[in-house]
Design an enzyme around this catalytic site. Structure first.
Site, short mmCIF file in Angstrom:
data_model
loop_
_atom_site.label_atom_id
_atom_site.label_comp_id
_atom_site.label_asym_id
_atom_site.label_seq_id
_atom_site.Cartn_x
_atom_site.Cartn_y
_atom_site.Cartn_z
CG PHE A 150 -44.58 21.15 2.48
CD1 PHE A 150 -43.89 21.99 1.60
CD2 PHE A 150 -45.67 21.67 3.16
CE1 PHE A 150 -44.27 23.32 1.43
CE2 PHE A 150 -46.06 22.99 2.99
CZ PHE A 150 -45.35 23.82 2.12
CB CYS A 187 -41.48 17.36 -6.09
SG CYS A 187 -43.07 16.68 -5.66
C1 UDX Z 1 -39.53 16.46 -2.33
C2 UDX Z 1 -39.65 17.38 -1.11
O1 UDX Z 1 -38.73 16.98 -0.09
C3 UDX Z 1 -41.08 17.37 -0.59
O2 UDX Z 1 -41.21 18.30 0.48
C4 UDX Z 1 -42.03 17.74 -1.72
O3 UDX Z 1 -43.37 17.68 -1.29
C5 UDX Z 1 -41.82 16.82 -2.92
O4 UDX Z 1 -40.44 16.85 -3.33
P1 UDX Z 1 -39.25 13.84 -2.77
O5 UDX Z 1 -39.07 14.20 -4.20
O6 UDX Z 1 -40.17 12.73 -2.42
O7 UDX Z 1 -39.74 15.12 -1.91
O8 UDX Z 1 -37.83 13.41 -2.19
P2 UDX Z 1 -36.65 14.04 -1.34
O9 UDX Z 1 -36.35 13.11 -0.24
O10 UDX Z 1 -36.88 15.43 -0.99
O11 UDX Z 1 -35.45 13.89 -2.38
C6 UDX Z 1 -35.49 14.52 -3.66
C7 UDX Z 1 -34.25 14.25 -4.43
O12 UDX Z 1 -33.14 14.94 -3.86
C8 UDX Z 1 -33.82 12.78 -4.49
O13 UDX Z 1 -33.41 12.48 -5.80
C9 UDX Z 1 -32.65 12.68 -3.53
O14 UDX Z 1 -31.74 11.68 -3.91
C10 UDX Z 1 -32.04 14.07 -3.68
N1 UDX Z 1 -31.29 14.51 -2.49
C11 UDX Z 1 -31.96 14.79 -1.32
C12 UDX Z 1 -29.91 14.68 -2.56
O15 UDX Z 1 -29.30 14.45 -3.61
N2 UDX Z 1 -29.24 15.13 -1.46
C13 UDX Z 1 -29.88 15.42 -0.28
O16 UDX Z 1 -29.19 15.83 0.67
C14 UDX Z 1 -31.27 15.24 -0.22
#
Ligand code: UDX
Length: 445
Positions: free
Chosen positions: A150, A258
Protein backbone atom coordinates in the site's frame (compact mmCIF):
# COMPACT_ATOMS: atom_id res chain seq x y z
CA UNK A 1 15.43 -14.72 6.01
CA UNK A 2 16.71 -15.04 2.45
CA UNK A 3 14.48 -13.22 -0.02
CA UNK A 4 14.42 -12.75 -3.78
CA UNK A 5 12.36 -9.83 -5.08
CA UNK A 6 11.40 -10.01 -8.76
CA UNK A 7 10.97 -6.55 -10.30
CA UNK A 8 12.68 -3.34 -9.17
CA UNK A 9 9.85 -0.86 -9.74
CA UNK A 10 8.48 1.21 -6.89
CA UNK A 11 7.00 -1.72 -5.00
CA UNK A 12 9.80 -4.25 -5.59
CA UNK A 13 12.73 -1.96 -5.02
CA UNK A 14 11.38 -0.21 -1.95
CA UNK A 15 10.14 -3.47 -0.38
CA UNK A 16 13.43 -5.24 -1.11
CA UNK A 17 15.52 -2.42 0.30
CA UNK A 18 13.35 -2.12 3.42
CA UNK A 19 13.37 -5.88 4.06
CA UNK A 20 17.18 -5.81 3.85
CA UNK A 21 17.19 -2.91 6.32
CA UNK A 22 15.30 -5.16 8.74
CA UNK A 23 18.21 -7.61 8.60
CA UNK A 24 17.07 -10.01 5.86
CA UNK A 25 19.35 -11.12 3.01
CA UNK A 26 17.73 -9.69 -0.12
CA UNK A 27 18.51 -10.00 -3.79
CA UNK A 28 16.48 -7.84 -6.17
CA UNK A 29 16.08 -9.10 -9.72
CA UNK A 30 15.36 -7.14 -12.87
CA UNK A 31 15.58 -7.96 -16.56
CA UNK A 32 16.93 -4.49 -17.41
CA UNK A 33 20.71 -4.66 -17.26
CA UNK A 34 21.25 -0.90 -17.11
CA UNK A 35 18.87 -0.62 -14.16
CA UNK A 36 20.69 -3.39 -12.30
CA UNK A 37 24.05 -1.73 -13.13
CA UNK A 38 22.81 1.56 -11.70
CA UNK A 39 21.58 -0.15 -8.55
CA UNK A 40 24.88 -2.02 -8.15
CA UNK A 41 26.57 1.40 -8.17
CA UNK A 42 24.17 2.51 -5.45
CA UNK A 43 22.12 4.78 -7.74
CA UNK A 44 18.34 4.63 -7.38
CA UNK A 45 16.48 4.62 -10.72
CA UNK A 46 13.56 6.42 -9.04
CA UNK A 47 13.47 9.58 -6.97
CA UNK A 48 12.24 8.56 -3.56
CA UNK A 49 13.26 10.33 -0.35
CA UNK A 50 15.58 8.19 1.82
CA UNK A 51 15.81 5.28 -0.64
CA UNK A 52 19.31 5.82 -2.01
CA UNK A 53 20.75 6.13 1.50
CA UNK A 54 19.20 2.77 2.45
CA UNK A 55 20.50 1.15 -0.75
CA UNK A 56 24.05 2.31 0.10
CA UNK A 57 23.85 1.26 3.73
CA UNK A 58 22.46 -2.22 3.15
CA UNK A 59 24.65 -2.93 0.13
CA UNK A 60 27.72 -2.01 2.15
CA UNK A 61 26.62 -4.19 5.01
CA UNK A 62 26.25 -7.09 2.57
CA UNK A 63 22.51 -7.70 2.97
CA UNK A 64 21.33 -6.27 -0.34
CA UNK A 65 22.27 -7.28 -3.85
CA UNK A 66 20.98 -6.78 -7.39
CA UNK A 67 21.08 -9.16 -10.34
CA UNK A 68 19.58 -10.02 -13.70
CA UNK A 69 19.95 -13.73 -12.90
CA UNK A 70 16.48 -14.74 -11.72
CA UNK A 71 17.24 -18.47 -11.47
CA UNK A 72 20.20 -18.01 -9.16
CA UNK A 73 18.29 -15.51 -6.98
CA UNK A 74 15.34 -17.89 -6.66
CA UNK A 75 17.52 -20.88 -5.85
CA UNK A 76 19.32 -19.10 -3.02
CA UNK A 77 16.12 -17.80 -1.38
CA UNK A 78 13.39 -19.17 0.89
CA UNK A 79 10.79 -16.56 -0.01
CA UNK A 80 10.28 -15.20 -3.54
CA UNK A 81 8.39 -11.92 -3.84
CA UNK A 82 6.81 -11.11 -7.21
CA UNK A 83 6.63 -7.33 -7.65
CA UNK A 84 6.51 -6.87 -11.41
CA UNK A 85 4.22 -4.34 -13.09
CA UNK A 86 0.58 -4.96 -14.00
CA UNK A 87 -0.05 -2.06 -16.41
CA UNK A 88 -3.44 -1.43 -18.01
CA UNK A 89 -4.43 -3.01 -21.30
CA UNK A 90 -6.30 -0.68 -23.68
CA UNK A 91 -9.64 -1.98 -22.28
CA UNK A 92 -8.61 -1.19 -18.70
CA UNK A 93 -7.93 -4.81 -17.70
CA UNK A 94 -4.67 -5.52 -15.88
CA UNK A 95 -1.97 -6.85 -18.20
CA UNK A 96 -0.66 -9.97 -16.49
CA UNK A 97 2.03 -10.89 -18.99
CA UNK A 98 4.91 -9.82 -16.69
CA UNK A 99 3.37 -11.83 -13.85
CA UNK A 100 2.97 -14.88 -16.08
CA UNK A 101 6.56 -14.61 -17.35
CA UNK A 102 7.86 -14.29 -13.80
CA UNK A 103 5.81 -17.32 -12.68
CA UNK A 104 7.15 -19.40 -15.57
CA UNK A 105 10.75 -18.46 -14.83
CA UNK A 106 10.30 -19.12 -11.12
CA UNK A 107 8.82 -22.54 -11.95
CA UNK A 108 11.79 -23.33 -14.18
CA UNK A 109 14.21 -22.29 -11.44
CA UNK A 110 12.85 -23.95 -8.30
CA UNK A 111 15.31 -26.27 -6.55
CA UNK A 112 13.49 -26.89 -3.24
CA UNK A 113 10.45 -25.72 -1.22
CA UNK A 114 9.72 -21.96 -1.46
CA UNK A 115 7.01 -19.53 -0.44
CA UNK A 116 6.03 -17.40 -3.42
CA UNK A 117 4.43 -14.10 -2.49
CA UNK A 118 2.70 -11.70 -4.89
CA UNK A 119 3.01 -8.02 -4.01
CA UNK A 120 1.95 -6.73 -7.44
CA UNK A 121 -1.67 -5.57 -7.63
CA UNK A 122 -3.44 -8.44 -9.37
CA UNK A 123 -7.07 -9.31 -10.16
CA UNK A 124 -8.80 -11.76 -7.87
CA UNK A 125 -7.81 -15.29 -8.81
CA UNK A 126 -4.39 -14.38 -10.23
CA UNK A 127 -2.46 -16.12 -7.46
CA UNK A 128 -4.22 -19.35 -8.37
CA UNK A 129 -3.13 -18.79 -11.96
CA UNK A 130 0.44 -18.21 -10.76
CA UNK A 131 0.24 -21.50 -8.87
CA UNK A 132 -0.87 -23.35 -12.00
CA UNK A 133 1.92 -21.87 -14.11
CA UNK A 134 4.62 -22.67 -11.56
CA UNK A 135 3.29 -26.23 -11.13
CA UNK A 136 3.49 -26.71 -14.88
CA UNK A 137 7.24 -26.04 -14.85
CA UNK A 138 8.30 -27.51 -11.51
CA UNK A 139 8.10 -30.72 -9.50
CA UNK A 140 9.19 -29.05 -6.27
CA UNK A 141 6.62 -28.18 -3.59
CA UNK A 142 5.79 -24.49 -2.99
CA UNK A 143 3.18 -22.27 -1.34
CA UNK A 144 1.65 -19.14 -2.79
CA UNK A 145 0.56 -16.07 -0.85
CA UNK A 146 -0.78 -12.59 -1.55
CA UNK A 147 0.70 -9.71 0.45
CA UNK A 148 -0.48 -6.52 -1.27
CA UNK A 149 1.56 -3.33 -0.91
CA UNK A 150 0.00 0.00 0.00
CA UNK A 151 3.00 2.34 -0.29
CA UNK A 152 2.60 5.83 -1.74
CA UNK A 153 5.16 7.41 -4.02
CA UNK A 154 7.13 10.17 -2.35
CA UNK A 155 6.72 8.52 1.07
CA UNK A 156 7.40 4.97 -0.06
CA UNK A 157 10.18 4.16 2.42
CA UNK A 158 8.25 5.58 5.36
CA UNK A 159 5.04 3.78 4.27
CA UNK A 160 6.86 0.47 3.86
CA UNK A 161 8.62 0.66 7.20
CA UNK A 162 5.55 1.96 9.07
CA UNK A 163 2.44 0.69 7.26
CA UNK A 164 -1.07 1.10 8.71
CA UNK A 165 -1.59 -2.63 8.27
CA UNK A 166 -0.17 -5.74 6.67
CA UNK A 167 -2.49 -8.08 4.78
CA UNK A 168 -1.34 -11.67 4.42
CA UNK A 169 -3.46 -13.85 2.17
CA UNK A 170 -2.22 -17.41 2.57
CA UNK A 171 -3.46 -20.97 2.89
CA UNK A 172 -1.08 -23.12 4.94
CA UNK A 173 -0.17 -22.46 8.57
CA UNK A 174 3.51 -22.71 7.62
CA UNK A 175 3.27 -19.89 5.05
CA UNK A 176 1.16 -17.77 7.39
CA UNK A 177 3.63 -18.13 10.26
CA UNK A 178 6.66 -17.47 8.09
CA UNK A 179 5.11 -14.35 6.54
CA UNK A 180 3.87 -13.04 9.89
CA UNK A 181 7.44 -13.41 11.19
CA UNK A 182 8.85 -11.56 8.16
CA UNK A 183 6.40 -8.67 8.49
CA UNK A 184 6.02 -8.43 12.29
CA UNK A 185 8.81 -5.81 12.72
CA UNK A 186 6.78 -3.52 10.42
CA UNK A 187 3.34 -3.38 12.04
CA UNK A 188 1.24 -4.73 14.87
CA UNK A 189 -1.79 -4.73 12.60
CA UNK A 190 -1.38 -7.95 10.65
CA UNK A 191 -4.54 -9.35 9.16
CA UNK A 192 -4.42 -12.88 7.80
CA UNK A 193 -7.03 -13.59 5.12
CA UNK A 194 -7.70 -16.01 2.34
CA UNK A 195 -5.83 -15.29 -0.89
CA UNK A 196 -8.79 -13.95 -2.91
CA UNK A 197 -9.77 -11.53 -0.14
CA UNK A 198 -6.19 -10.22 0.08
CA UNK A 199 -6.21 -9.59 -3.67
CA UNK A 200 -9.54 -7.77 -3.35
CA UNK A 201 -8.46 -5.65 -0.34
CA UNK A 202 -5.87 -3.86 -2.48
CA UNK A 203 -8.33 -2.95 -5.26
CA UNK A 204 -11.10 -2.04 -2.83
CA UNK A 205 -8.77 0.22 -0.83
CA UNK A 206 -7.52 2.12 -3.87
CA UNK A 207 -11.03 2.39 -5.31
CA UNK A 208 -12.32 3.76 -2.02
CA UNK A 209 -9.57 6.39 -1.80
CA UNK A 210 -10.21 7.40 -5.41
CA UNK A 211 -13.91 7.68 -4.53
CA UNK A 212 -13.10 10.01 -1.63
CA UNK A 213 -11.12 12.27 -3.99
CA UNK A 214 -13.80 12.41 -6.68
CA UNK A 215 -16.45 12.98 -4.01
CA UNK A 216 -14.62 15.94 -2.49
CA UNK A 217 -13.91 17.34 -5.95
CA UNK A 218 -17.62 17.28 -6.78
CA UNK A 219 -18.44 18.94 -3.45
CA UNK A 220 -15.77 21.53 -4.36
CA UNK A 221 -17.47 22.18 -7.69
CA UNK A 222 -20.76 22.70 -5.89
CA UNK A 223 -19.04 24.94 -3.29
CA UNK A 224 -17.93 27.20 -6.15
CA UNK A 225 -21.52 27.55 -7.27
CA UNK A 226 -23.04 28.21 -3.85
CA UNK A 227 -20.23 30.37 -2.51
CA UNK A 228 -18.89 27.95 0.13
CA UNK A 229 -15.22 27.13 0.80
CA UNK A 230 -14.16 23.50 0.27
CA UNK A 231 -11.18 23.79 2.64
CA UNK A 232 -13.52 24.63 5.51
CA UNK A 233 -16.08 22.06 4.38
CA UNK A 234 -13.47 19.25 4.18
CA UNK A 235 -12.04 20.20 7.52
CA UNK A 236 -15.51 20.16 9.11
CA UNK A 237 -16.26 16.77 7.57
CA UNK A 238 -12.89 15.31 8.53
CA UNK A 239 -13.45 15.69 12.27
CA UNK A 240 -16.09 12.98 12.02
CA UNK A 241 -14.06 9.83 12.72
CA UNK A 242 -16.32 7.83 10.43
CA UNK A 243 -15.25 10.06 7.53
CA UNK A 244 -11.64 10.89 8.46
CA UNK A 245 -9.72 13.92 7.29
CA UNK A 246 -7.31 12.31 4.81
CA UNK A 247 -7.92 12.18 1.05
CA UNK A 248 -10.34 15.09 1.22
CA UNK A 249 -8.07 17.57 -0.55
CA UNK A 250 -9.89 19.02 -3.52
CA UNK A 251 -7.86 19.70 -6.64
CA UNK A 252 -7.57 18.69 -10.27
CA UNK A 253 -8.02 14.99 -9.57
CA UNK A 254 -5.87 11.97 -8.94
CA UNK A 255 -3.20 10.59 -11.25
CA UNK A 256 -0.25 8.26 -10.80
CA UNK A 257 0.49 4.63 -11.45
CA UNK A 258 -2.15 3.15 -9.16
CA UNK A 259 -5.52 4.88 -8.83
CA UNK A 260 -6.24 5.31 -12.57
CA UNK A 261 -5.08 1.76 -13.37
CA UNK A 262 -6.66 0.02 -10.39
CA UNK A 263 -10.05 1.73 -10.67
CA UNK A 264 -10.26 0.71 -14.33
CA UNK A 265 -9.14 -2.82 -13.51
CA UNK A 266 -11.77 -3.19 -10.76
CA UNK A 267 -14.49 -1.96 -13.13
CA UNK A 268 -13.31 -4.66 -15.57
CA UNK A 269 -13.15 -7.36 -12.87
CA UNK A 270 -16.72 -6.54 -11.85
CA UNK A 271 -17.84 -6.40 -15.50
CA UNK A 272 -16.43 -9.85 -16.19
CA UNK A 273 -18.72 -11.11 -13.42
CA UNK A 274 -21.65 -9.26 -15.03
CA UNK A 275 -21.61 -6.63 -12.31
CA UNK A 276 -21.92 -3.02 -13.37
CA UNK A 277 -19.82 -1.02 -10.86
CA UNK A 278 -21.72 2.23 -11.48
CA UNK A 279 -20.27 4.15 -8.55
CA UNK A 280 -16.66 3.51 -9.57
CA UNK A 281 -17.39 4.35 -13.21
CA UNK A 282 -18.64 7.76 -12.05
CA UNK A 283 -15.55 8.23 -9.87
CA UNK A 284 -13.37 7.77 -12.95
CA UNK A 285 -15.52 10.09 -15.07
CA UNK A 286 -15.55 12.83 -12.41
CA UNK A 287 -11.77 12.54 -12.09
CA UNK A 288 -11.31 12.96 -15.81
CA UNK A 289 -13.55 16.01 -16.04
CA UNK A 290 -11.94 17.63 -13.01
CA UNK A 291 -8.71 18.16 -14.94
CA UNK A 292 -10.51 20.47 -17.36
CA UNK A 293 -11.56 22.72 -14.49
CA UNK A 294 -8.27 24.53 -15.10
CA UNK A 295 -9.16 25.20 -18.73
CA UNK A 296 -12.67 26.44 -17.83
CA UNK A 297 -11.22 28.85 -15.28
CA UNK A 298 -8.59 30.09 -17.72
CA UNK A 299 -11.25 30.72 -20.33
CA UNK A 300 -13.41 32.53 -17.77
CA UNK A 301 -10.47 34.87 -17.17
CA UNK A 302 -8.87 35.20 -20.60
CA UNK A 303 -11.59 34.25 -23.09
CA UNK A 304 -9.99 32.81 -26.23
CA UNK A 305 -6.69 31.17 -25.27
CA UNK A 306 -5.06 31.23 -28.69
CA UNK A 307 -1.69 32.99 -28.73
CA UNK A 308 -1.94 33.47 -24.96
CA UNK A 309 1.12 32.43 -22.97
CA UNK A 310 0.24 30.08 -20.13
CA UNK A 311 2.79 29.12 -17.49
CA UNK A 312 2.48 25.68 -15.90
CA UNK A 313 4.05 24.84 -12.55
CA UNK A 314 4.15 21.13 -11.79
CA UNK A 315 4.25 18.17 -14.20
CA UNK A 316 4.46 15.19 -11.84
CA UNK A 317 1.16 13.67 -10.68
CA UNK A 318 1.94 14.74 -7.11
CA UNK A 319 4.85 16.36 -5.25
CA UNK A 320 8.03 14.57 -4.07
CA UNK A 321 8.14 12.29 -7.08
CA UNK A 322 9.43 12.50 -10.64
CA UNK A 323 6.69 10.11 -11.73
CA UNK A 324 4.46 11.58 -14.43
CA UNK A 325 2.28 8.53 -15.07
CA UNK A 326 -1.27 9.69 -15.74
CA UNK A 327 -0.42 13.16 -14.45
CA UNK A 328 -3.22 15.72 -15.05
CA UNK A 329 -0.56 17.90 -16.74
CA UNK A 330 -0.72 15.78 -19.93
CA UNK A 331 -4.38 16.44 -20.67
CA UNK A 332 -4.30 20.03 -19.46
CA UNK A 333 -1.28 20.98 -21.59
CA UNK A 334 -2.72 19.11 -24.55
CA UNK A 335 -6.01 21.02 -24.20
CA UNK A 336 -4.10 24.32 -24.01
CA UNK A 337 -2.10 23.54 -27.16
CA UNK A 338 -5.29 22.51 -28.96
CA UNK A 339 -6.69 25.95 -28.15
CA UNK A 340 -3.59 27.58 -29.68
CA UNK A 341 -2.03 28.68 -26.38
CA UNK A 342 1.73 28.91 -25.89
CA UNK A 343 2.80 26.78 -22.93
CA UNK A 344 5.84 27.31 -20.72
CA UNK A 345 6.27 24.52 -18.17
CA UNK A 346 8.42 23.95 -15.12
CA UNK A 347 8.71 21.11 -12.61
CA UNK A 348 11.39 20.78 -9.90
CA UNK A 349 12.35 17.24 -10.97
CA UNK A 350 9.86 15.63 -13.36
CA UNK A 351 10.56 17.62 -16.54
CA UNK A 352 12.80 15.01 -18.17
CA UNK A 353 10.29 12.21 -17.56
CA UNK A 354 7.47 14.39 -18.86
CA UNK A 355 9.38 15.27 -22.03
CA UNK A 356 9.95 11.57 -22.75
CA UNK A 357 6.22 10.84 -22.54
CA UNK A 358 4.64 14.00 -23.98
CA UNK A 359 4.78 13.68 -27.73
CA UNK A 360 3.98 17.27 -28.76
CA UNK A 361 7.02 19.47 -29.22
CA UNK A 362 5.44 22.92 -28.85
CA UNK A 363 5.94 23.10 -25.07
CA UNK A 364 8.77 25.31 -23.85
CA UNK A 365 10.33 23.64 -20.82
CA UNK A 366 11.89 26.02 -18.31
CA UNK A 367 14.68 25.59 -15.78
CA UNK A 368 13.00 27.57 -13.03
CA UNK A 369 9.60 28.65 -11.75
CA UNK A 370 10.38 32.30 -12.49
CA UNK A 371 11.48 31.61 -16.07
CA UNK A 372 8.14 29.91 -16.77
CA UNK A 373 6.03 32.65 -15.19
CA UNK A 374 7.78 35.76 -16.53
CA UNK A 375 5.59 37.52 -19.09
CA UNK A 376 2.93 34.83 -19.08
CA UNK A 377 -0.75 35.81 -19.30
CA UNK A 378 -1.66 33.33 -16.58
CA UNK A 379 0.01 30.86 -14.26
CA UNK A 380 -1.54 27.47 -13.49
CA UNK A 381 -0.33 25.41 -10.54
CA UNK A 382 -0.87 21.70 -11.21
CA UNK A 383 1.30 20.08 -8.50
CA UNK A 384 1.67 21.28 -4.92
CA UNK A 385 5.49 21.23 -4.69
CA UNK A 386 6.73 23.05 -1.56
CA UNK A 387 9.03 25.09 -3.81
CA UNK A 388 5.90 26.78 -5.19
CA UNK A 389 4.37 27.31 -1.74
CA UNK A 390 7.52 29.25 -0.81
CA UNK A 391 7.07 31.75 -3.67
CA UNK A 392 4.96 34.69 -2.59
CA UNK A 393 1.92 35.74 -4.63
CA UNK A 394 3.45 39.27 -4.79
CA UNK A 395 6.45 37.77 -6.58
CA UNK A 396 4.17 35.91 -9.00
CA UNK A 397 2.27 39.14 -9.67
CA UNK A 398 5.52 40.93 -10.50
CA UNK A 399 6.46 38.23 -13.04
CA UNK A 400 3.19 37.86 -14.96
CA UNK A 401 2.11 40.12 -17.82
CA UNK A 402 -1.51 39.74 -16.77
CA UNK A 403 -2.36 39.05 -13.13
CA UNK A 404 -4.05 35.65 -13.45
CA UNK A 405 -3.29 32.79 -11.10
CA UNK A 406 -5.13 29.46 -11.29
CA UNK A 407 -4.26 27.33 -8.32
CA UNK A 408 -5.27 23.74 -9.11
CA UNK A 409 -4.09 22.49 -5.70
CA UNK A 410 -5.27 25.28 -3.36
CA UNK A 411 -1.74 26.02 -2.13
CA UNK A 412 -2.37 29.69 -1.32
CA UNK A 413 -4.78 31.17 1.19
CA UNK A 414 -7.13 34.03 0.46
CA UNK A 415 -5.08 36.14 2.95
CA UNK A 416 -1.90 35.45 0.92
CA UNK A 417 -3.65 36.95 -2.06
CA UNK A 418 -5.19 39.94 -0.33
CA UNK A 419 -2.17 42.19 -0.85
CA UNK A 420 -1.94 41.52 -4.59
CA UNK A 421 -3.96 42.47 -7.64
CA UNK A 422 -3.98 38.87 -8.82
CA UNK A 423 -7.18 37.33 -10.11
CA UNK A 424 -7.05 34.13 -8.12
CA UNK A 425 -9.13 31.09 -9.05
CA UNK A 426 -8.63 27.96 -6.98
CA UNK A 427 -10.71 24.80 -6.57
CA UNK A 428 -13.92 24.92 -4.54
CA UNK A 429 -13.20 28.30 -2.96
CA UNK A 430 -14.54 31.75 -3.77
CA UNK A 431 -12.73 33.35 -6.71
CA UNK A 432 -10.77 36.50 -5.99
CA UNK A 433 -11.35 38.51 -9.08
CA UNK A 434 -9.74 41.89 -8.89
CA UNK A 435 -10.30 43.15 -12.37
CA UNK A 436 -11.99 41.22 -15.11
CA UNK A 437 -15.45 40.14 -14.07
CA UNK A 438 -16.95 38.79 -10.89
CA UNK A 439 -18.58 35.38 -11.00
CA UNK A 440 -21.39 35.65 -8.48
CA UNK A 441 -22.31 32.58 -6.48
CA UNK A 442 -25.68 31.16 -7.39
CA UNK A 443 -28.02 31.84 -4.50
CA UNK A 444 -30.32 28.96 -3.77
CA UNK A 445 -33.27 30.47 -1.99
C1 UDX B 1 -1.71 5.38 -4.02
C2 UDX B 1 -2.20 4.81 -2.69
O1 UDX B 1 -2.27 5.85 -1.70
C3 UDX B 1 -1.29 3.69 -2.22
O2 UDX B 1 -1.81 3.11 -1.03
C4 UDX B 1 -1.20 2.64 -3.32
O3 UDX B 1 -0.30 1.61 -2.94
C5 UDX B 1 -0.74 3.26 -4.63
O4 UDX B 1 -1.62 4.35 -4.98
P1 UDX B 1 0.18 7.09 -4.83
O5 UDX B 1 -0.42 6.95 -6.19
O6 UDX B 1 1.65 7.01 -4.68
O7 UDX B 1 -0.44 6.00 -3.82
O8 UDX B 1 -0.22 8.53 -4.28
P2 UDX B 1 -1.29 9.18 -3.30
O9 UDX B 1 -0.56 10.02 -2.34
O10 UDX B 1 -2.23 8.21 -2.76
O11 UDX B 1 -2.02 10.18 -4.31
C6 UDX B 1 -2.68 9.70 -5.49
C7 UDX B 1 -3.29 10.83 -6.24
O12 UDX B 1 -4.40 11.36 -5.54
C8 UDX B 1 -2.36 12.02 -6.50
O13 UDX B 1 -2.54 12.45 -7.83
C9 UDX B 1 -2.83 13.09 -5.53
O14 UDX B 1 -2.61 14.38 -6.02
C10 UDX B 1 -4.32 12.77 -5.45
N1 UDX B 1 -4.94 13.19 -4.19
C11 UDX B 1 -4.61 12.56 -3.02
C12 UDX B 1 -5.89 14.22 -4.18
O15 UDX B 1 -6.20 14.79 -5.23
N2 UDX B 1 -6.49 14.57 -3.00
C13 UDX B 1 -6.18 13.95 -1.82
O16 UDX B 1 -6.78 14.33 -0.79
C14 UDX B 1 -5.22 12.93 -1.83
Amino acid sequence: MRLAVIGTGYVGLVSGVCFSDLGNDVVCVDKLENKVDMLLQGISPIYEPGLEELIHKNKEQGRLNFTTNLAEAVQKSEIIIIAVGTPSLPNGQANLSFIEDAAKEIGQSLNNFKIIVTKSTVPVGTNEKIKQIISKYSQFPFEIASVPEFLREGTAVQDTLHPDRIIIGATSDYAKEKLIKLHSPLSENILVTDIRSAEMIKYASNAFLATKISFINEIANICEKVGADITQVASGMGYDKRIGSSFLKAGIGYGGSCFPKDTQALIQIAGQMDYDFKLLKSVVEVNHEQRFNIIRKLEALLGDLSERTIAIWGLSFKPETDDVRDAPAFEIINALLQRGAKVRAYDPIATENFKKCFTREEVQYCLGAQEAAVQADALCILTEWSEFKNISPEMIESWLTEPNLIDGRNIYSQEDLAKTKLNYYSIGRPNLNKGVKEIEPVLLL
